[in-house]
Design a protein around this motif. Structure first.
Motif, short mmCIF file in Angstrom:
data_model
loop_
_atom_site.label_atom_id
_atom_site.label_comp_id
_atom_site.label_asym_id
_atom_site.label_seq_id
_atom_site.Cartn_x
_atom_site.Cartn_y
_atom_site.Cartn_z
N ILE A 63 4.74 -1.84 11.42
CA ILE A 63 4.24 -0.73 12.24
C ILE A 63 2.75 -0.52 11.99
O ILE A 63 1.96 -0.36 12.93
N LEU A 64 2.34 -0.54 10.71
CA LEU A 64 0.92 -0.34 10.38
C LEU A 64 0.07 -1.49 10.91
O LEU A 64 -1.04 -1.27 11.41
N LYS A 65 0.56 -2.73 10.80
CA LYS A 65 -0.18 -3.89 11.33
C LYS A 65 -0.35 -3.77 12.84
O LYS A 65 -1.41 -4.09 13.38
N ALA A 66 0.69 -3.32 13.53
CA ALA A 66 0.62 -3.17 14.99
C ALA A 66 -0.43 -2.12 15.37
O ALA A 66 -1.07 -2.23 16.41
N LYS A 67 -0.61 -1.12 14.51
CA LYS A 67 -1.61 -0.08 14.77
C LYS A 67 -3.00 -0.50 14.31
O LYS A 67 -3.97 0.24 14.51
N GLY A 68 -3.09 -1.66 13.63
CA GLY A 68 -4.38 -2.13 13.15
C GLY A 68 -4.80 -1.50 11.83
O GLY A 68 -5.96 -1.57 11.43
N ALA A 69 -3.86 -0.87 11.14
CA ALA A 69 -4.16 -0.20 9.87
C ALA A 69 -3.77 -1.11 8.70
O ALA A 69 -3.00 -2.05 8.86
N LYS A 70 -4.32 -0.80 7.54
CA LYS A 70 -3.95 -1.55 6.33
C LYS A 70 -2.57 -1.11 5.88
O LYS A 70 -2.21 0.05 5.97
N THR A 71 -1.81 -2.08 5.35
CA THR A 71 -0.48 -1.77 4.83
C THR A 71 -0.61 -1.16 3.44
O THR A 71 -1.67 -1.23 2.80
N ASP A 72 0.47 -0.58 2.96
CA ASP A 72 0.49 0.00 1.62
C ASP A 72 0.18 -1.06 0.57
O ASP A 72 -0.54 -0.80 -0.39
N GLN A 73 0.71 -2.25 0.76
CA GLN A 73 0.47 -3.33 -0.20
C GLN A 73 -1.00 -3.73 -0.21
O GLN A 73 -1.58 -3.91 -1.28
N GLU A 74 -1.63 -3.82 0.94
CA GLU A 74 -3.06 -4.15 1.01
C GLU A 74 -3.90 -3.08 0.34
O GLU A 74 -4.85 -3.38 -0.39
N ARG A 75 -3.54 -1.82 0.56
CA ARG A 75 -4.29 -0.72 -0.08
C ARG A 75 -4.13 -0.75 -1.60
O ARG A 75 -5.09 -0.55 -2.33
N ASP A 76 -2.90 -0.99 -2.07
CA ASP A 76 -2.66 -1.05 -3.51
C ASP A 76 -3.40 -2.22 -4.15
O ASP A 76 -3.95 -2.10 -5.25
N GLU A 77 -3.43 -3.38 -3.48
CA GLU A 77 -4.14 -4.54 -4.00
C GLU A 77 -5.65 -4.28 -4.07
O GLU A 77 -6.31 -4.65 -5.04
N ALA A 78 -6.19 -3.63 -3.05
CA ALA A 78 -7.62 -3.30 -3.04
C ALA A 78 -7.94 -2.31 -4.16
O ALA A 78 -8.97 -2.44 -4.85
N LYS A 79 -7.06 -1.34 -4.36
CA LYS A 79 -7.27 -0.36 -5.43
C LYS A 79 -7.24 -1.05 -6.80
O LYS A 79 -8.06 -0.75 -7.67
N ALA A 80 -6.32 -2.00 -6.99
CA ALA A 80 -6.23 -2.73 -8.26
C ALA A 80 -7.48 -3.57 -8.49
O ALA A 80 -7.99 -3.65 -9.62
N GLN A 81 -8.00 -4.19 -7.43
CA GLN A 81 -9.22 -4.99 -7.56
C GLN A 81 -10.41 -4.12 -7.94
O GLN A 81 -11.23 -4.50 -8.78
N ARG A 82 -10.51 -2.93 -7.34
CA ARG A 82 -11.60 -2.02 -7.68
C ARG A 82 -11.49 -1.55 -9.13
O ARG A 82 -12.48 -1.47 -9.85
N ALA A 83 -10.27 -1.28 -9.58
CA ALA A 83 -10.06 -0.86 -10.96
C ALA A 83 -10.43 -1.97 -11.94
O ALA A 83 -11.06 -1.72 -12.97
N LYS A 84 -10.07 -3.20 -11.61
CA LYS A 84 -10.43 -4.33 -12.47
C LYS A 84 -11.93 -4.52 -12.52
O LYS A 84 -12.50 -4.83 -13.56
N ALA A 85 -12.59 -4.34 -11.38
CA ALA A 85 -14.05 -4.49 -11.33
C ALA A 85 -14.73 -3.42 -12.18
O ALA A 85 -15.72 -3.69 -12.87
N ARG A 86 -14.20 -2.19 -12.15
CA ARG A 86 -14.78 -1.10 -12.93
C ARG A 86 -14.62 -1.33 -14.42
O ARG A 86 -15.51 -1.03 -15.21
N THR A 87 -13.46 -1.84 -14.83
CA THR A 87 -13.19 -2.01 -16.26
C THR A 87 -13.62 -3.36 -16.78
O THR A 87 -13.60 -3.58 -17.99
N GLY A 88 -14.02 -4.27 -15.90
CA GLY A 88 -14.47 -5.59 -16.33
C GLY A 88 -13.35 -6.57 -16.58
O GLY A 88 -13.57 -7.64 -17.11
#
Length: 85
Positions: free
Chosen positions: A57-82
């Protein structure tokens, strides 16, 4: 995955009208055991699973999925902590 090895999970989102989806039971229980070992019984947490119906449903609307958002959040956290993978 066999029918015997399937675990049915009900989605908690109104987006997909609380649909039911299947996951591999053996992998889910393995992930649950890993969480239990890491957490030392201090708190209880379930393995994260993503509803494929919500994702569609989210892909059809052109929005990011929950999994994509969680993965992006994890990448940002890893970048902050090194932490690097």
């Amino acid at each position: 995955m066999s029918v015997v090895g399937m675990l049915h999970i009900k989605c908690g989102s109104k987006l997909c009208d609380y649909s039911v989806f299947c996951v591999d039971a053996a992998q889910y229980l393995h992930d649950l055991a890993e969480i239990a070992e890491c957490r030392s019984g201090l708190s209880y947490q379930y393995p994260k699973r993503y509803c494929p119906n919500c994702a569609a449903i989210l892909k059809a609307k052109g929005a990011k999925t929950d999994q994509e958002r969680d993965e992006a959040k994890a990448q940002r956290a890893k970048a902050r902590t090194g932490w690097a993978q």
